[in-house]
Write an enzyme that holds these catalytic residues in place. Structure first.
Site, short mmCIF file in Angstrom:
data_model
loop_
_atom_site.label_atom_id
_atom_site.label_comp_id
_atom_site.label_asym_id
_atom_site.label_seq_id
_atom_site.Cartn_x
_atom_site.Cartn_y
_atom_site.Cartn_z
N ASN A 157 -2.89 9.51 4.54
CA ASN A 157 -4.36 9.98 5.27
C ASN A 157 -4.20 10.16 6.63
O ASN A 157 -5.47 10.67 7.16
CB ASN A 157 -5.28 8.87 4.61
N GLU A 189 -1.59 -3.50 4.90
CA GLU A 189 -3.12 -2.81 4.94
C GLU A 189 -2.98 -2.04 3.58
O GLU A 189 -2.35 -0.89 3.53
CB GLU A 189 -3.16 -2.00 6.27
N CYS A 232 -8.90 4.24 3.09
CA CYS A 232 -8.92 2.88 2.57
C CYS A 232 -10.29 2.18 2.41
O CYS A 232 -10.67 1.58 1.64
CB CYS A 232 -7.74 2.13 2.95
N GLU A 264 -4.57 -5.19 11.88
CA GLU A 264 -4.17 -4.14 12.93
C GLU A 264 -5.36 -4.08 13.90
O GLU A 264 -6.63 -4.36 13.72
CB GLU A 264 -4.18 -2.79 12.29
N1 LIG Z 1 -5.65 -0.43 4.02
C1 LIG Z 1 -5.32 0.43 4.87
O1 LIG Z 1 -5.29 0.68 6.09
C2 LIG Z 1 -4.93 1.68 4.27
C3 LIG Z 1 -4.55 1.57 2.64
N2 LIG Z 1 -4.32 2.90 2.15
C4 LIG Z 1 -3.92 2.99 0.70
O2 LIG Z 1 -2.80 3.70 0.59
C5 LIG Z 1 -2.88 4.14 -0.85
C6 LIG Z 1 -2.53 5.57 -0.79
O3 LIG Z 1 -1.43 6.05 -0.09
P1 LIG Z 1 0.02 6.35 -0.59
O4 LIG Z 1 0.92 6.82 0.59
O5 LIG Z 1 -0.31 6.87 -1.84
O6 LIG Z 1 0.39 4.76 -1.09
P2 LIG Z 1 1.81 4.40 -1.61
O7 LIG Z 1 1.70 3.00 -1.62
O8 LIG Z 1 2.17 5.15 -2.68
O9 LIG Z 1 2.83 4.82 -0.32
C7 LIG Z 1 2.45 4.15 1.18
C8 LIG Z 1 4.17 4.32 1.63
O10 LIG Z 1 4.94 3.72 0.90
C9 LIG Z 1 6.31 4.22 0.81
N3 LIG Z 1 6.75 3.37 -0.45
C10 LIG Z 1 6.49 3.70 -1.62
N4 LIG Z 1 7.24 3.14 -2.61
C11 LIG Z 1 8.01 2.12 -1.56
C12 LIG Z 1 8.74 1.10 -1.82
N5 LIG Z 1 9.17 0.69 -3.18
N6 LIG Z 1 9.47 0.61 -0.75
C13 LIG Z 1 9.05 0.84 0.47
N7 LIG Z 1 8.15 2.04 0.83
C14 LIG Z 1 7.62 2.49 -0.21
C15 LIG Z 1 5.83 5.49 0.58
O11 LIG Z 1 6.84 6.74 0.86
C16 LIG Z 1 4.69 5.50 1.82
O12 LIG Z 1 5.40 5.98 2.86
C17 LIG Z 1 -4.26 4.04 -1.10
O13 LIG Z 1 -4.13 2.96 -2.02
C18 LIG Z 1 -5.10 3.37 0.14
O14 LIG Z 1 -6.19 2.58 -0.23
C19 LIG Z 1 -4.11 4.01 2.75
C20 LIG Z 1 -4.64 4.09 4.29
C21 LIG Z 1 -4.82 3.02 4.90
N1 LIG Z 2 -10.14 5.08 10.58
C1 LIG Z 2 -10.13 4.00 9.84
C2 LIG Z 2 -8.76 4.17 9.11
C3 LIG Z 2 -8.40 3.48 8.05
C4 LIG Z 2 -7.12 3.78 7.15
O1 LIG Z 2 -6.21 4.00 7.81
O2 LIG Z 2 -7.39 4.61 6.01
#
Ligand SMILES: NC(=O)C1=CN([C@@H]2O[C@H](COP(=O)(O)OP(=O)(O)OC[C@H]3O[C@@H](n4cnc5c(N)ncnc54)[C@H](O)[C@@H]3O)[C@@H](O)[C@H]2O)C=CC1
Ligand SMILES: NCCCC(=O)O
Length: 500
Positions: free
Chosen positions: A167, A264, A298, A472
């Protein structure tokens, strides 16, 4: 890639093709080892293939980590002020190329160009901020009896791994690498396979700014490559942004060699709007809390609790404003909502909306759809909805706002906290005491008072509960990328304890 950036000014949706290698270690782009197992990376706005991504295997991950280790040995011995100068130069270059990096981010991610420019601004600001801190890193002197003393040294961890979500591709790479590099670490970064394109530009910029070869590396791939990184004995820390289920796996893998972890993760954050709020601001805040980056944020405040007395007027305004959001080609200046990341994700989001329609017995769903550029904008207002509805419980990660009435502060706090997530929260009220009382009692890592989704780099960001741990941004993040060594110095004789 530099050539690609130069050709960007005239770029429009549907035109750009990326042919450069997307891996980077040892100070240069690296050709994929086998050139097989290509995975297509798409332009969300059109669904067209933008490039191929070749996932890195064991040998390539080993090379990247080895290259990072070599650079770490050099970089960690430099003075904080020397590191700061290089980071400030990198920040300057990002700022100079801001518009072109933003365009490429839009082409790979689908968000509007207006938002992407803000993301790139946040990115260079992050480097500037941590460059400022690099020169201030210091230990403590502790006086002991008899003239003896101890001191602490703040030291780097070693090779840190950053794993990003799709994102905020470029910004996440900066949020992770800037504090890591400021503390003297090296980083191997793995972007999401959906947004493979812009992290390598950051790697090139760091090199151009003067970091040692291998200090910031990019390996491409998905879960398998991520697993190799998390299991690697040469890695000291993993900083992960992504979903809760993947976060749990990262923790498990990292535990095997006791790597430090920052997580995160996702959220389902509450936004509480009291009847004494400034309504215009509350409506704008609700839109900010739900529709940035097509709702793929997120910390979004997707559970909007509105005090019953103002529900009709709030709904009327928020539906009107949502319908007026300009959805369209994300590279056009007046677009405010672009394309969701993939067709599959769009279908998933629409699935939540259909489910909400089925589950709502007495509510009034409002949906606004527009499929220009593979995107959709949906506003879901389900009056009288119950907190156990799927759209209220689960993270949708799309432009869907669920609105629920409440009566009292005590009741809404209980409902707001009734979740396993704890990333963010928000409150709109003119009552200053209530605002701070609510902020204290909400179980979340951030509470926004009378605004939402404001995350400047100076302010720590991170979750409670299953939304993760570690922070972060802000000064505190230094704690997560460094370790303290204690040195104890004897100025007298050693006690003759065993022979007296
Ligand atoms: N708290 C925060 O700062 C943020 C949280 N998110 C969360 O991320 C999610 C959406 O992002 P996605 O990319 O779909 O999440 P995801 O968890 O599927 O993937 C995130 C990253 O992890 C990698 N990954 C996947 N499986 C893995 C494994 N077994 N071992 C190591 N790496 C692995 C992916 O290739 C990608 O680079 C949402 O749930 C969202 O809330 C997204 C942005 C910011
Ligand atoms: N501008 C806040 C970004 C948070 C996130 O990585 O989803």
């Amino acid at each position: 890639m530099a050539q690609l950036l130069e050709s960007m000014p005239g770029a429009s949706t549907g035109q750009v093709v990326v042919t450069d290698h997307l891996n980077f270690w040892g100070g240069c782009r690296v050709k994929p080892k086998d050139g097989i197992n290509a995975e297509p990376v798409h332009e969300p706005a059109t669904g067209r293939k933008l490039c191929d991504m070749f996932p890195c295997g064991k040998e390539e991950v080993d090379q990247a980590i080895q290259s990072a280790h070599t650079a770490y040995l050099k970089w960690s011995k430099m003075a904080g002020m020397e590191r700061a100068r290089v980071m400030l130069e990198a920040a300057r270059i990002i700022r100079e190329r801001r518009d072109n990096i933003a365009k490429l981010e839009v082409i790979n991610n689908g968000k509007s160009i207006t938002e992407a420019r803000v993301d790139i601004d946040v990115s260079w600001q992050t480097l500037e901020y941590y460059a400022g801190i690099a020169g201030t890193l210091a230990g403590q002197h502790i006086q002991l009896p008899g003239g003896s003393f101890a001191y602490t040294r703040r030291e780097a961890l070693g090779v840190c791994v950053g794993i990003g979500a799709w994102n905020y591709p470029f910004q996440i790479a900066c949020w992770k690498s800037a504090p890591a590099l400021a503390c003297g670490n090296a980083m191997v970064f793995k972007p999401s396979p959906f947004t493979a394109v812009t992290a390598v530009i950051l790697a090139e910029i760091y090199k151009e700014a003067g970091v040692p070869d291998g200090l910031f590396n990019v390996v491409q791939g998905g879960a398998e490559t991520g697993t190799l990184l998390c299991n690697h004995p040469g890695v000291a820390k993993v900083s992960f942004t992504g979903s809760v289920p993947t976060g749990k796996k990262i923790m498990e893998m990292s535990a095997k060699t006791v790597k430090q972890v920052t997580l995160e993760l996702g959220g389902k954050s509450p936004l509480i709007i009291f009847k004494d709020c400034e309504l215009e601001n509350a409506v704008r805040g609700a839109l900010m809390a739900n529709f940035l980056t097509q709702g793929e944020v997120c910390c979004n405040g997707t559970r909007v609790y509105v005090q019953r007395e103002i529900m009709p007027v709030f709904l009327e305004e928020v539906v009107k404003r949502t319908k007026a959001i300009r959805i369209g080609d994300p590279l056009l200046e007046n677009t405010r909502m672009g394309a969701l990341i993939t067709r599959q994700h769009l279908d998933k989001v629409l699935g939540f909306v259909s489910q909400a329609k089925k589950e709502s017995m007495t509510g009034t769903p409002h949906f606004v759809s527009n499929f220009i550029c593979n995107s959709t904008s949906m506003y879901s207002n389900i009056d009288n909805c119950t907190d156990d509805m799927t759209c209220v419980k689960e993270e949708i990660f799309g432009p869907v706002m669920s609105v629920m009435p409440f009566d009292t502060e005590e009741e809404v706090l209980k409902r707001a906290n009734n979740t396993t997530f704890g990333l963010a929260s928000g409150v709109f009220t003119r009552d200053i005491s209530r605002a701070h009382r609510v902020a204290e009692n909400l179980q979340a890592g951030t509470c926004f008072i009378n605004n939402y989704n404001i995350s400047p780099v100076e302010v720590p960001f991170g979750g409670y509960k299953q939304s993760g741990f570690g922070k972060e941004n802000g000064q505190v993040t230094i704690e997560y990328y460094s370790q303290l060594k204690t040195v104890v110095v004897e100025m007298g004789d050693v006690d003759d304890y065993f022979n007296c």
